[in-house]
Design an enzyme around this catalytic site. Sequence first.
Site, PDB file in Angstrom:
ATOM      1  CG  HIS A 220      65.588 -50.084  41.108  1.00  0.00           C
ATOM      2  ND1 HIS A 220      66.867 -50.373  41.504  1.00  0.00           N
ATOM      3  CD2 HIS A 220      65.726 -49.397  39.921  1.00  0.00           C
ATOM      4  CE1 HIS A 220      67.734 -49.894  40.616  1.00  0.00           C
ATOM      5  NE2 HIS A 220      67.064 -49.291  39.655  1.00  0.00           N
ATOM      6  CG  HIS A 259      70.809 -57.708  44.480  1.00  0.00           C
ATOM      7  ND1 HIS A 259      71.222 -58.010  43.209  1.00  0.00           N
ATOM      8  CD2 HIS A 259      70.812 -56.358  44.583  1.00  0.00           C
ATOM      9  CE1 HIS A 259      71.469 -56.882  42.566  1.00  0.00           C
ATOM     10  NE2 HIS A 259      71.229 -55.869  43.359  1.00  0.00           N
ATOM     11  CG  ASP A 313      68.669 -49.666  48.342  1.00  0.00           C
ATOM     12  OD1 ASP A 313      69.085 -48.539  48.068  1.00  0.00           O
ATOM     13  OD2 ASP A 313      68.307 -50.486  47.481  1.00  0.00           O
TER      14      ASP A 313
HETATM   15  N1  COA Z   1      62.933 -60.523  52.789  1.00  0.00           N
HETATM   16  C1  COA Z   1      62.430 -61.769  52.949  1.00  0.00           C
HETATM   17  N2  COA Z   1      62.379 -62.677  51.948  1.00  0.00           N
HETATM   18  C2  COA Z   1      62.870 -62.290  50.768  1.00  0.00           C
HETATM   19  C3  COA Z   1      63.421 -61.022  50.537  1.00  0.00           C
HETATM   20  C4  COA Z   1      63.439 -60.122  51.616  1.00  0.00           C
HETATM   21  N3  COA Z   1      63.916 -58.887  51.446  1.00  0.00           N
HETATM   22  N4  COA Z   1      63.830 -60.925  49.267  1.00  0.00           N
HETATM   23  C5  COA Z   1      63.551 -62.095  48.692  1.00  0.00           C
HETATM   24  N5  COA Z   1      62.966 -62.928  49.591  1.00  0.00           N
HETATM   25  C6  COA Z   1      62.493 -64.283  49.366  1.00  0.00           C
HETATM   26  C7  COA Z   1      61.191 -64.228  48.591  1.00  0.00           C
HETATM   27  O1  COA Z   1      60.082 -64.170  49.439  1.00  0.00           O
HETATM   28  C8  COA Z   1      61.264 -65.492  47.777  1.00  0.00           C
HETATM   29  O2  COA Z   1      60.902 -66.542  48.620  1.00  0.00           O
HETATM   30  P1  COA Z   1      60.008 -67.782  48.031  1.00  0.00           P
HETATM   31  O3  COA Z   1      60.912 -68.446  47.046  1.00  0.00           O
HETATM   32  O4  COA Z   1      59.698 -68.600  49.231  1.00  0.00           O
HETATM   33  O5  COA Z   1      58.816 -67.165  47.384  1.00  0.00           O
HETATM   34  C9  COA Z   1      62.750 -65.639  47.471  1.00  0.00           C
HETATM   35  O6  COA Z   1      63.430 -64.933  48.513  1.00  0.00           O
HETATM   36  C10 COA Z   1      63.138 -65.046  46.141  1.00  0.00           C
HETATM   37  O7  COA Z   1      62.674 -63.688  46.124  1.00  0.00           O
HETATM   38  P2  COA Z   1      62.161 -62.917  44.827  1.00  0.00           P
HETATM   39  O8  COA Z   1      61.410 -61.712  45.260  1.00  0.00           O
HETATM   40  O9  COA Z   1      61.467 -63.861  43.906  1.00  0.00           O
HETATM   41  O10 COA Z   1      63.551 -62.567  44.177  1.00  0.00           O
HETATM   42  P3  COA Z   1      63.802 -61.489  43.067  1.00  0.00           P
HETATM   43  O11 COA Z   1      65.111 -61.783  42.466  1.00  0.00           O
HETATM   44  O12 COA Z   1      62.644 -61.354  42.154  1.00  0.00           O
HETATM   45  O13 COA Z   1      63.804 -60.150  43.926  1.00  0.00           O
HETATM   46  C11 COA Z   1      64.282 -58.257  45.105  1.00  0.00           C
HETATM   47  C12 COA Z   1      64.864 -59.392  44.255  1.00  0.00           C
HETATM   48  C13 COA Z   1      65.374 -57.231  45.324  1.00  0.00           C
HETATM   49  C14 COA Z   1      63.120 -57.587  44.371  1.00  0.00           C
HETATM   50  C15 COA Z   1      63.787 -58.841  46.455  1.00  0.00           C
HETATM   51  O14 COA Z   1      64.868 -59.446  47.128  1.00  0.00           O
HETATM   52  C16 COA Z   1      63.133 -57.783  47.329  1.00  0.00           C
HETATM   53  O15 COA Z   1      61.960 -57.470  47.114  1.00  0.00           O
HETATM   54  N6  COA Z   1      63.878 -57.200  48.314  1.00  0.00           N
HETATM   55  C17 COA Z   1      63.347 -56.177  49.159  1.00  0.00           C
HETATM   56  C18 COA Z   1      63.399 -54.838  48.424  1.00  0.00           C
HETATM   57  C19 COA Z   1      64.795 -54.342  48.265  1.00  0.00           C
HETATM   58  O16 COA Z   1      65.581 -54.299  49.186  1.00  0.00           O
HETATM   59  N7  COA Z   1      65.093 -53.887  47.038  1.00  0.00           N
HETATM   60  C20 COA Z   1      66.382 -53.298  46.716  1.00  0.00           C
HETATM   61  C21 COA Z   1      67.178 -54.177  45.832  1.00  0.00           C
HETATM   62  S1  COA Z   1      68.793 -53.516  45.579  1.00  0.00           S
END
Ligand code: COA
Length: 376
Positions: A220, A259, A313
């Site tokens: 987050h 996201h 971010d």
């Molecule tokens: N880099 C590479 N791959 C990513 C990614 C990233 N930043 N964010 C998501 N993915 C991929 C995941 O590995 C997953 O792949 P898979 O289906 O092969 O397993 C897919 O995209 C879905 O990701 P998931 O983590 O399940 O989505 P979510 O909706 O639960 O997560 C976040 C959203 C924000 C938690 C996730 O995108 C993330 O961890 N981002 C990095 C942290 C970040 O920037 N957070 C700030 C958010 S405002």
Amino acid sequence: MPQVAKGLEGVVAGTTALSLVDGRGGRLIYCGYDINDLARNSTFEEVCYLLWYGRLPNRSELAALTDELAGMRALPPVLLKVLQDLPGTAHPLEVLRTIISPMLSYDRNPGDGSRDANLRRAKHLTALTSTIVAAAHRIRRGKQPVTPRADLNHAANFLFMLHGTEPDPLSRKAQDAYYVMLAEHGYNASTFTARVIASTLSDMYSAICGAVGALKGPLHGGAAQWTMEMLLAIGSLDKVDSYIRELFRQGKKVPGFGHRIYKVEDPRARILRVLSQQVAEKTGGVIWNEMSQRVDGLVAQLRGTKEIYPNVDFYSASMLYNLGIPTDLMTSVFACSRVAGWTAHVIEQQSDNRLIRPESAYTGPTDLAYIPLSER
Ligand code: COA
């Protein structure tokens, strides 16, 4: 086994009139106004008014709120003492959570949960958060906190309290636009936490403490810090390519991308890409912006069918860094802005409250025979 939405994905958990996060259209709307218009034309104070009162202020209403917030910026001595007694190693966000924690004890009418009382608390918390974050940072660096100035707007005063010098016009604008853009974002994890706490009819300060805790994690609000740490670890433009390719090869996440709601580019990332570049050109930290652009381009090449775009971010990291904000202060600076949205949500939740209490699907056994302690 009932259907479970892991991470509450896709679940509509309630209503709000505060913001629309349009994940497919790539739009963010605060109380009817597009974030592009607000980031370009408004100030953080104006957005606070919008979120707390549901409409834009006229000139005199804005002046009154601006004065009110400026008049609430000074840290009460009793809270300054708590801050000074914390170890210098404490993370600034822990300091923030700790300083907010006892505030109900000093509230002039702690039992009053009315809208008026909560509006007063919303203003006080919003005014104070920037002061606490700046003071916490200076104290851990062995410096004296800087007394807030009432003649600067909220964003400019924050940079002044942090650095001890008045910011230039571009830095003021960048910081203000950042505060505008991060103030509100629907039922994100920290805001939802605040609403859950508020829904038990607990108090505003408890809700904000919980929200600060939820914001801290790298999934987050901690993502800007994580992004900047990555850029610092990469170190130079020529190493970006191999670093990012290796992350993808290992199936690791690139910080600042992806996201839960946005499946196209986050509208705030588009604005921040430009602001970050302008700030970089002014301050000389062009390398961090160039590296960010290179990472952005590479992720676009490597993401395949995955809907991973830069989120708020990603470009915040290089912009804040070039504004002189150290990496481990970035999430706290996020809190300085989001506190406006958190408090607005607490007020909204309690204006039409129903306890937030979802169900869970039990996965453990149900038929174990109890074994007396003496036989275990
Ligand atoms: N880099 C590479 N791959 C990513 C990614 C990233 N930043 N964010 C998501 N993915 C991929 C995941 O590995 C997953 O792949 P898979 O289906 O092969 O397993 C897919 O995209 C879905 O990701 P998931 O983590 O399940 O989505 P979510 O909706 O639960 O997560 C976040 C959203 C924000 C938690 C996730 O995108 C993330 O961890 N981002 C990095 C942290 C970040 O920037 N957070 C700030 C958010 S405002």
